[in-house]
Design a protein around this motif. Structure first.
Motif, PDB file in Angstrom:
ATOM      1  N   VAL A 112       0.835  -1.197   0.000  1.00 44.74           N
ATOM      2  CA  VAL A 112       0.000   0.000   0.000  1.00 44.74           C
ATOM      3  C   VAL A 112       0.873   1.251   0.000  1.00 44.74           C
ATOM      4  O   VAL A 112       1.861   1.321   0.733  1.00 44.74           O
ATOM      5  CB  VAL A 112      -0.911   0.054   1.248  1.00 44.74           C
ATOM      6  N   ALA A 113       0.509   2.225  -0.826  1.00 45.78           N
ATOM      7  CA  ALA A 113       1.138   3.553  -0.796  1.00 45.78           C
ATOM      8  C   ALA A 113       0.018   4.568  -0.611  1.00 45.78           C
ATOM      9  O   ALA A 113      -0.960   4.557  -1.360  1.00 45.78           O
ATOM     10  CB  ALA A 113       1.909   3.833  -2.082  1.00 45.78           C
ATOM     11  N   VAL A 114       0.151   5.397   0.401  1.00 44.24           N
ATOM     12  CA  VAL A 114      -0.895   6.377   0.709  1.00 44.24           C
ATOM     13  C   VAL A 114      -0.259   7.757   0.750  1.00 44.24           C
ATOM     14  O   VAL A 114       0.704   7.982   1.480  1.00 44.24           O
ATOM     15  CB  VAL A 114      -1.563   6.079   2.071  1.00 44.24           C
ATOM     16  N   LEU A 115      -0.792   8.691  -0.044  1.00 46.80           N
ATOM     17  CA  LEU A 115      -0.218  10.028  -0.076  1.00 46.80           C
ATOM     18  C   LEU A 115      -1.274  11.092   0.163  1.00 46.80           C
ATOM     19  O   LEU A 115      -2.394  10.993  -0.344  1.00 46.80           O
ATOM     20  CB  LEU A 115       0.502  10.289  -1.398  1.00 46.80           C
ATOM     21  N   PRO A 116      -0.938  12.100   0.962  1.00 46.75           N
ATOM     22  CA  PRO A 116      -1.870  13.193   1.199  1.00 46.75           C
ATOM     23  C   PRO A 116      -1.844  14.173   0.043  1.00 46.75           C
ATOM     24  O   PRO A 116      -0.793  14.426  -0.561  1.00 46.75           O
ATOM     25  CB  PRO A 116      -1.315  13.839   2.476  1.00 46.75           C
ATOM     26  N   LEU A 117      -2.990  14.728  -0.294  1.00 53.31           N
ATOM     27  CA  LEU A 117      -3.073  15.784  -1.297  1.00 53.31           C
ATOM     28  C   LEU A 117      -3.355  17.076  -0.539  1.00 53.31           C
ATOM     29  O   LEU A 117      -4.428  17.246   0.043  1.00 53.31           O
ATOM     30  CB  LEU A 117      -4.164  15.481  -2.315  1.00 53.31           C
ATOM     31  N   VAL A 118      -2.369  17.954  -0.531  1.00 48.25           N
ATOM     32  CA  VAL A 118      -2.404  19.151   0.311  1.00 48.25           C
ATOM     33  C   VAL A 118      -2.676  20.384  -0.535  1.00 48.25           C
ATOM     34  O   VAL A 118      -2.028  20.599  -1.564  1.00 48.25           O
ATOM     35  CB  VAL A 118      -1.076  19.309   1.079  1.00 48.25           C
ATOM     36  N   SER A 119      -3.634  21.187  -0.105  1.00 52.80           N
ATOM     37  CA  SER A 119      -4.040  22.366  -0.866  1.00 52.80           C
ATOM     38  C   SER A 119      -2.983  23.462  -0.798  1.00 52.80           C
ATOM     39  O   SER A 119      -2.008  23.380  -0.040  1.00 52.80           O
ATOM     40  CB  SER A 119      -5.364  22.916  -0.323  1.00 52.80           C
ATOM     41  N   SER A 120      -3.195  24.511  -1.575  1.00 53.94           N
ATOM     42  CA  SER A 120      -2.266  25.644  -1.591  1.00 53.94           C
ATOM     43  C   SER A 120      -2.220  26.358  -0.245  1.00 53.94           C
ATOM     44  O   SER A 120      -1.298  27.110   0.038  1.00 53.94           O
ATOM     45  CB  SER A 120      -2.673  26.637  -2.694  1.00 53.94           C
ATOM     46  N   ARG A 121      -3.226  26.116   0.593  1.00 57.86           N
ATOM     47  CA  ARG A 121      -3.267  26.720   1.928  1.00 57.86           C
ATOM     48  C   ARG A 121      -2.688  25.807   2.995  1.00 57.86           C
ATOM     49  O   ARG A 121      -2.772  26.096   4.189  1.00 57.86           O
ATOM     50  CB  ARG A 121      -4.702  27.090   2.293  1.00 57.86           C
ATOM     51  N   GLY A 122      -2.130  24.673   2.557  1.00 59.36           N
ATOM     52  CA  GLY A 122      -1.495  23.764   3.498  1.00 59.36           C
ATOM     53  C   GLY A 122      -2.441  22.822   4.214  1.00 59.36           C
ATOM     54  O   GLY A 122      -2.069  22.229   5.232  1.00 59.36           O
ATOM     55  N   ARG A 123      -3.638  22.657   3.690  1.00 60.80           N
ATOM     56  CA  ARG A 123      -4.630  21.782   4.324  1.00 60.80           C
ATOM     57  C   ARG A 123      -4.795  20.511   3.497  1.00 60.80           C
ATOM     58  O   ARG A 123      -4.896  20.572   2.270  1.00 60.80           O
ATOM     59  CB  ARG A 123      -5.971  22.516   4.431  1.00 60.80           C
ATOM     60  N   THR A 124      -4.815  19.366   4.138  1.00 65.74           N
ATOM     61  CA  THR A 124      -5.048  18.112   3.436  1.00 65.74           C
ATOM     62  C   THR A 124      -6.508  18.053   2.994  1.00 65.74           C
ATOM     63  O   THR A 124      -7.419  18.068   3.823  1.00 65.74           O
ATOM     64  CB  THR A 124      -4.733  16.895   4.334  1.00 65.74           C
ATOM     65  N   ILE A 125      -6.718  18.012   1.680  1.00 65.06           N
ATOM     66  CA  ILE A 125      -8.074  18.014   1.136  1.00 65.06           C
ATOM     67  C   ILE A 125      -8.484  16.627   0.629  1.00 65.06           C
ATOM     68  O   ILE A 125      -9.672  16.367   0.417  1.00 65.06           O
ATOM     69  CB  ILE A 125      -8.224  19.043   0.000  1.00 65.06           C
ATOM     70  N   ALA A 126      -7.510  15.748   0.440  1.00 67.06           N
ATOM     71  CA  ALA A 126      -7.811  14.414  -0.068  1.00 67.06           C
ATOM     72  C   ALA A 126      -6.645  13.486   0.243  1.00 67.06           C
ATOM     73  O   ALA A 126      -5.541  13.934   0.585  1.00 67.06           O
ATOM     74  CB  ALA A 126      -8.071  14.446  -1.574  1.00 67.06           C
ATOM     75  N   VAL A 127      -6.907  12.208   0.106  1.00 62.85           N
ATOM     76  CA  VAL A 127      -5.877  11.185   0.284  1.00 62.85           C
ATOM     77  C   VAL A 127      -6.006  10.193  -0.862  1.00 62.85           C
ATOM     78  O   VAL A 127      -7.117   9.748  -1.188  1.00 62.85           O
ATOM     79  CB  VAL A 127      -6.036  10.450   1.625  1.00 62.85           C
ATOM     80  N   MET A 128      -4.878   9.881  -1.486  1.00 63.08           N
ATOM     81  CA  MET A 128      -4.869   8.873  -2.549  1.00 63.08           C
ATOM     82  C   MET A 128      -4.190   7.608  -2.026  1.00 63.08           C
ATOM     83  O   MET A 128      -3.084   7.670  -1.492  1.00 63.08           O
ATOM     84  CB  MET A 128      -4.125   9.379  -3.786  1.00 63.08           C
ATOM     85  N   GLN A 129      -4.875   6.492  -2.175  1.00 63.11           N
ATOM     86  CA  GLN A 129      -4.341   5.213  -1.708  1.00 63.11           C
ATOM     87  C   GLN A 129      -4.211   4.257  -2.889  1.00 63.11           C
ATOM     88  O   GLN A 129      -5.186   4.007  -3.606  1.00 63.11           O
ATOM     89  CB  GLN A 129      -5.272   4.618  -0.644  1.00 63.11           C
ATOM     90  N   LEU A 130      -3.023   3.737  -3.091  1.00 63.68           N
ATOM     91  CA  LEU A 130      -2.744   2.832  -4.206  1.00 63.68           C
ATOM     92  C   LEU A 130      -2.361   1.465  -3.656  1.00 63.68           C
ATOM     93  O   LEU A 130      -1.607   1.367  -2.685  1.00 63.68           O
ATOM     94  CB  LEU A 130      -1.621   3.391  -5.078  1.00 63.68           C
ATOM     95  N   LEU A 131      -2.880   0.416  -4.298  1.00 61.84           N
ATOM     96  CA  LEU A 131      -2.718  -0.936  -3.771  1.00 61.84           C
ATOM     97  C   LEU A 131      -2.099  -1.887  -4.790  1.00 61.84           C
ATOM     98  O   LEU A 131      -2.338  -1.780  -5.990  1.00 61.84           O
ATOM     99  CB  LEU A 131      -4.082  -1.510  -3.362  1.00 61.84           C
ATOM    100  N   ASN A 132      -1.325  -2.818  -4.258  1.00 60.47           N
ATOM    101  CA  ASN A 132      -0.867  -4.001  -4.985  1.00 60.47           C
ATOM    102  C   ASN A 132      -0.232  -3.721  -6.350  1.00 60.47           C
ATOM    103  O   ASN A 132      -0.795  -4.063  -7.404  1.00 60.47           O
ATOM    104  CB  ASN A 132      -2.022  -4.983  -5.147  1.00 60.47           C
ATOM    105  N   PRO A 133       0.951  -3.109  -6.368  1.00 62.97           N
ATOM    106  CA  PRO A 133       1.644  -2.924  -7.654  1.00 62.97           C
ATOM    107  C   PRO A 133       2.085  -4.267  -8.220  1.00 62.97           C
ATOM    108  O   PRO A 133       2.303  -5.226  -7.480  1.00 62.97           O
ATOM    109  CB  PRO A 133       2.848  -2.055  -7.264  1.00 62.97           C
ATOM    110  N   THR A 134       2.192  -4.311  -9.532  1.00 65.20           N
ATOM    111  CA  THR A 134       2.661  -5.529 -10.203  1.00 65.20           C
ATOM    112  C   THR A 134       3.782  -5.178 -11.172  1.00 65.20           C
ATOM    113  O   THR A 134       3.902  -4.037 -11.622  1.00 65.20           O
ATOM    114  CB  THR A 134       1.523  -6.208 -10.979  1.00 65.20           C
ATOM    115  N   SER A 135       4.591  -6.172 -11.490  1.00 63.98           N
ATOM    116  CA  SER A 135       5.654  -5.994 -12.469  1.00 63.98           C
ATOM    117  C   SER A 135       5.057  -5.999 -13.872  1.00 63.98           C
ATOM    118  O   SER A 135       3.880  -6.347 -14.052  1.00 63.98           O
ATOM    119  CB  SER A 135       6.663  -7.141 -12.339  1.00 63.98           C
ATOM    120  N   PRO A 136       5.844  -5.605 -14.893  1.00 63.55           N
ATOM    121  CA  PRO A 136       5.326  -5.668 -16.273  1.00 63.55           C
ATOM    122  C   PRO A 136       4.820  -7.050 -16.659  1.00 63.55           C
ATOM    123  O   PRO A 136       3.936  -7.190 -17.509  1.00 63.55           O
ATOM    124  CB  PRO A 136       6.540  -5.269 -17.114  1.00 63.55           C
ATOM    125  N   ALA A 137       5.357  -8.079 -15.992  1.00 63.10           N
ATOM    126  CA  ALA A 137       4.922  -9.453 -16.271  1.00 63.10           C
ATOM    127  C   ALA A 137       3.678  -9.838 -15.487  1.00 63.10           C
ATOM    128  O   ALA A 137       3.133 -10.929 -15.656  1.00 63.10           O
ATOM    129  CB  ALA A 137       6.046 -10.425 -15.957  1.00 63.10           C
TER     130      ALA A 137
END
Length: 216
Positions: A112-137
């Motif tokens: 899992v990779a989770v990153l905050p999306l922070v507005s121009s005013r320095g406030r977290t407005i959203a969070v993006m969570q990405l799961l289960n990366p795979t190789s090209p194969a």
């Protein structure tokens, strides 16, 4: 993403590009609403093509902004988090993985990779969570240093795009109210100039409204 204006189209495109960037099988964008995170856009290649009903399990998700979920923890701290195995988190991190969606759908979250999306005013407005990366194969892998660096670069641009979408959506929601304040007749289209035209043409009596409309 200049051609994208609606919030839905922005979230969909952001999630798609982020998943392509790191080869993630699934992902979610949560929007901050008060003290909660609301699951607002979801992709999952393993689930949705086979059973679209699973999409609703994720779309209905609401998480408190605290340490009871990875996304909630990131929203609270404003710091990106990368986990190799959601079911084997180091206890010293004082954060838990919320496995409720996995339990209801049969999905198995690993990396899992989770990153905050922070507005121009320095406030977290959203969070993006990405799961289960795979190789090209197509083999399961973890998020490597290069992928994490790419996500860090993506975060600022993604936050700016979401901020624009939120502002646009708020403006569109306010437009009807603004019209009502400017012209009370806008609340009832059959009033004002439109009603006057019907009376003038003899199609509506001076004291009448549409037959189906209650007296207002």
């Amino acid at each position: 993403m200049r051609e994208l204006k609606s919030l839905d189209s922005i979230l969909d495109r952001l999630l798609l590009e982020a998943r392509r960037l790191v080869g993630a099988d699934a992902g979610t964008i949560f929007l901050v609403e008060g003290s909660e995170l609301v699951s607002s856009y979801v992709h999952n290649d393993s689930l949705f093509s086979a059973a679209a009903v699973n999409r609703h399990v994720y779309l209905d998700a609401r998480l408190p902004i605290d340490g009871t979920s990875l996304a909630g923890h990131v929203a609270r701290t404003g710091q990106m988090m990368v986990i190799e195995d959601a079911y084997a988190i180091d206890p010293s991190l004082h954060v838990a993985f919320n496995a409720s969606c996995d339990e209801r759908t049969g999905y198995r979250t690993r990396a899992v990779a989770v990153l905050p999306l922070v507005s121009s005013r320095g406030r977290t407005i959203a969070v993006m969570q990405l799961l289960n990366p795979t190789s090209p194969a197509g083999d399961p892998v973890t998020f490597g240093e290069r992928q994490v660096s790419c996500l860090n670069l993506l975060a600022d641009q993604a936050a700016a795009a979401v901020e624009v979408g939120l502002v646009t959506e708020e403006f569109l929601l306010r437009m009807p109210r603004m019209a009502e304040l400017r012209d009370p007749a806008a609340r009832h289209p059959w009033r004002g100039p439109f009603r006057f035209a019907l009376v003038r043409d003899g199609r509506l009596g001076p004291g009448c409204g549409p037959a189906s409309s209650p007296a207002l």
